[in-house]
Design an enzyme around this catalytic site. Sequence first.
Site, PDB file in Angstrom:
ATOM      1  N   ASP A   1      -9.967   1.099  -4.106  1.00 20.08           N
ATOM      2  CA  ASP A   1      -8.974   1.141  -3.035  1.00 20.08           C
ATOM      3  C   ASP A   1      -8.329   2.528  -3.033  1.00 20.08           C
ATOM      4  OD1 ASP A   1      -6.934   0.504  -1.149  1.00 20.08           O
ATOM      5  OD2 ASP A   1      -7.023  -1.588  -1.734  1.00 20.08           O
TER       6      ASP A   1
ATOM      7  N   GLU B   1       0.835  -1.208   0.000  1.00 16.42           N
ATOM      8  CA  GLU B   1       0.000   0.000   0.000  1.00 16.42           C
ATOM      9  C   GLU B   1       0.867   1.255   0.000  1.00 16.42           C
ATOM     10  OE1 GLU B   1      -2.635   1.500  -0.344  1.00 16.42           O
ATOM     11  OE2 GLU B   1      -4.349   0.170  -0.057  1.00 16.42           O
TER      12      GLU B   1
END
Length: 291
Positions: free
Chosen positions: A198, A18
Amino acid sequence: MMSAAPESVWGVGAELGEGPVWVERDRALWFVDIKRQKIHRFDPASGAKRSWDSPEQIGFLLPASRGGFVAGLQSGLHHFSEQSGAFSLLASVEGDLPGNRINDGVVDPFGRLWFGTMDNSEEAPTGRFYRLNDGRVGDAGLPAVTITNGPAVSPDGRILYHVDTLAGLIHACDIAEDGSLGASRPFVRIDGKDGFPDGPTVDAEGCVWIGLYFGWEARRYSPAGELIDRIRFPTSNITKVAFGGEDLRTLYATSAQQGLKPQDLADQPEAGNLFAVRVDVPGTPGALISL
């Protein structure tokens, strides 16, 4: 249209990669692995790769004006020194919610840090968005959701895009000069059959890129919310994209193994890797957190 095919540039095999961010001062791409509690740095010029351990789950790492980084750990915001590897607490966040963790964040052109929290079990609507300004953390005033993602900010710093991942919604709201937010409005809704929105980012034309978890791609939406480009990946869980390189026209993407079954992992040997692809429209230079 469909952009060029991405290339895996680091077979890191992240459980939950991430937060990719291009850091201009050292011309490198930084990102994290939330679940394995790792910080990673990739130098595209030399190919050098380096990693650090985090003491807790880490949602993002963004550069600070004083040097080092602000890290979004489960317990709050910490300063991280890449020289020593040390973390020091800046501000506790949601100490009354031990089941929550910090997830994603962005720095706007004025040096303010915007970030979100989420329920670590991905079940309860306890995630909120916050703003760090002049060293103080304040609630951004947006509704609570289960999984926050983003935010992302328009190039002029006047629009904030924030994501309710489980609902499949990207919202937009105006940012006033004092950093307060106007009412949220729907920007894009993504059908669950196409994956879950996301991490977002914004390019120099004000278009919003979003990674799709379980969706195999990243999408580019115009400022009006029209789908205008997409990039297909060889793995399903694309978490977030970021612009980097000398001309900011390399789009980097993190990915994740989390949620994949053994057969999925066998079919997707590049799951969890860091990817790169060249794009026509660059990103914008990243700002430093005023700290």
